[in-house]
Design a protein around this motif. Sequence first.
Motif, PDB file in Angstrom:
ATOM      1  N   GLU A  72      34.431  35.204  34.110  1.00  0.00           N
ATOM      2  CA  GLU A  72      35.404  35.423  35.376  1.00  0.00           C
ATOM      3  C   GLU A  72      36.512  36.819  34.907  1.00  0.00           C
ATOM      4  OE1 GLU A  72      36.880  31.875  36.699  1.00  0.00           O
ATOM      5  OE2 GLU A  72      35.003  30.991  37.578  1.00  0.00           O
ATOM      6  N   ASP A  75      34.406  39.785  34.586  1.00  0.00           N
ATOM      7  CA  ASP A  75      34.021  40.324  35.771  1.00  0.00           C
ATOM      8  C   ASP A  75      35.452  40.960  36.594  1.00  0.00           C
ATOM      9  OD1 ASP A  75      31.577  39.502  35.621  1.00  0.00           O
ATOM     10  OD2 ASP A  75      31.941  37.872  36.566  1.00  0.00           O
ATOM     11  N   LYS A  76      36.197  40.443  36.509  1.00  0.00           N
ATOM     12  CA  LYS A  76      37.642  41.027  37.162  1.00  0.00           C
ATOM     13  C   LYS A  76      38.257  42.302  36.511  1.00  0.00           C
ATOM     14  CE  LYS A  76      42.207  39.845  38.925  1.00  0.00           C
ATOM     15  NZ  LYS A  76      43.100  38.712  39.232  1.00  0.00           N
TER      16      LYS A  76
END
Length: 186
Positions: A72, A75-76
């Motif tokens: 995550e 991805d960010k």
Amino acid sequence: MKNLLILTLLLCCGTSFAQNTNVMEKENIYQFKVEDLYGKTFDFSDLKGKKIMIVNTASECGLTPQYEVLQELYDKYGNSNFVIVGFPANNFGGQEPGSNEQIAEFCEQNYGVTFPMMAKISVKGDDMHPVYQFLTEKAKNGLEDSEVEWNFQKYLIDTEGHLARVIPPKTLPDDKSVTDWIEERP
């Protein structure tokens, strides 16, 4: 005349001393090339100018769900000059027994990992990989001596390739202290 002789002697000795003093220059991560899970060369110098999180991983650890948080985070911030580099290691309780192929399959199937994952290495002991020698020895990293406490310990590398911080295994990858560091301007 005596004072001039003493001054000359001090200047000569001082210069000689300064030239022979071994001033510690910290190394950087860019000197390393490693092998990824697929047998390809991964060159840290390709990451110049990016912030890097290096993390030792394991598939059978109580902290293994951190893979999801790592992904995550990647991805960010992955398009914002930030990269995560995982190093599977079997140094703690035999919690990474698989082959590189098994580790790759596990990471992809269970957590959708797309950040770079390296071949399995040792992160402590007599067979410690040179990357981890750099990360854990002040004489090499210029910041601090540390010991890899457990799986999922994180090392933050600044945009110049220098060790900036060591984050304990139980601290989640998306902890505010980490995201604030990622978001800081270099």
